[in-house]
Motif scaffolding. Structure first.
Motif, PDB file in Angstrom:
ATOM      1  N   GLN A   3       0.864  -1.177   0.000  1.00  0.00           N
ATOM      2  CA  GLN A   3       0.000   0.000   0.000  1.00  0.00           C
ATOM      3  C   GLN A   3       0.901   1.228   0.000  1.00  0.00           C
ATOM      4  OE1 GLN A   3      -2.753   0.333   3.237  1.00  0.00           O
ATOM      5  NE2 GLN A   3      -3.011   2.498   2.928  1.00  0.00           N
ATOM      6  N   THR A   5       1.453   4.773   1.112  1.00  0.00           N
ATOM      7  CA  THR A   5       1.003   5.767   2.073  1.00  0.00           C
ATOM      8  C   THR A   5       1.634   7.096   1.677  1.00  0.00           C
ATOM      9  OG1 THR A   5       0.886   4.102   3.805  1.00  0.00           O
ATOM     10  CG2 THR A   5       0.960   6.385   4.514  1.00  0.00           C
ATOM     11  N   LYS A  58       0.474   7.043  10.411  1.00  0.00           N
ATOM     12  CA  LYS A  58      -0.013   6.600   9.103  1.00  0.00           C
ATOM     13  C   LYS A  58       0.676   5.302   8.668  1.00  0.00           C
ATOM     14  CE  LYS A  58      -1.493   9.347   5.931  1.00  0.00           C
ATOM     15  NZ  LYS A  58      -1.607  10.352   4.873  1.00  0.00           N
ATOM     16  N   HIS A  59       1.952   5.188   8.971  1.00  0.00           N
ATOM     17  CA  HIS A  59       2.676   3.959   8.630  1.00  0.00           C
ATOM     18  C   HIS A  59       2.072   2.772   9.383  1.00  0.00           C
ATOM     19  CE1 HIS A  59       5.842   1.211   7.552  1.00  0.00           C
ATOM     20  NE2 HIS A  59       6.145   1.019   8.822  1.00  0.00           N
ATOM     21  N   GLY A  62      -1.518   2.068   8.118  1.00  0.00           N
ATOM     22  CA  GLY A  62      -1.562   1.624   6.727  1.00  0.00           C
ATOM     23  C   GLY A  62      -0.681   0.416   6.479  1.00  0.00           C
ATOM     24  N   CYS A  63       0.598   0.664   6.367  1.00  0.00           N
ATOM     25  CA  CYS A  63       1.551  -0.385   5.979  1.00  0.00           C
ATOM     26  C   CYS A  63       1.576  -1.551   6.963  1.00  0.00           C
ATOM     27  CB  CYS A  63       2.951   0.215   5.854  1.00  0.00           C
ATOM     28  SG  CYS A  63       3.073   1.583   4.679  1.00  0.00           S
TER      29      CYS A  63
END
Length: 94
Positions: A3, A5, A58-59, A62-63
């Motif tokens: 993904q 980001t 966010k990491h 998301g990831c």
């Protein structure tokens, strides 16, 4: 599946920080009071921590979450190790 980001919303904050750094350079050139300079430096450090925290969040959301939902045990373990390494690094300040 990777993904992507993005952190483009952090660019606005980084540009403000860049302006603050230039402001400190002018303060030094103008031989401003040390405490005023140090206060501005602390403001920049705080702003950088906020950017760092948002990118880290966010990491993680998301990831890391995507890797943990995936089927690859190797990728899951790599992400767990990555997060533990980052936390250890952040604690040391290096």
């Amino acid at each position: 599946m990777k993904q992507i980001t993005t952190h483009e919303n952090q660019l606005e904050y980084l540009k403000k920080i860049e302006g603050q750094v230039r402001g400190i350079q002018r303060m030094i050139e103008d031989k401003r009071y040390c405490v005023d300079i140090l206060t501005q430096i602390q403001s920049i450090i705080g702003a950088l921590y906020r950017v760092e925290n948002e990118i880290f969040r966010k990491h993680t959301e998301g990831c890391v979450v995507n890797a943990l939902k995936g089927r690859s045990e190797k990728e899951k373990q790599e992400k767990i190790d990555e997060i533990i390494g980052l936390i250890s690094k952040f604690r040391r300040g290096t």
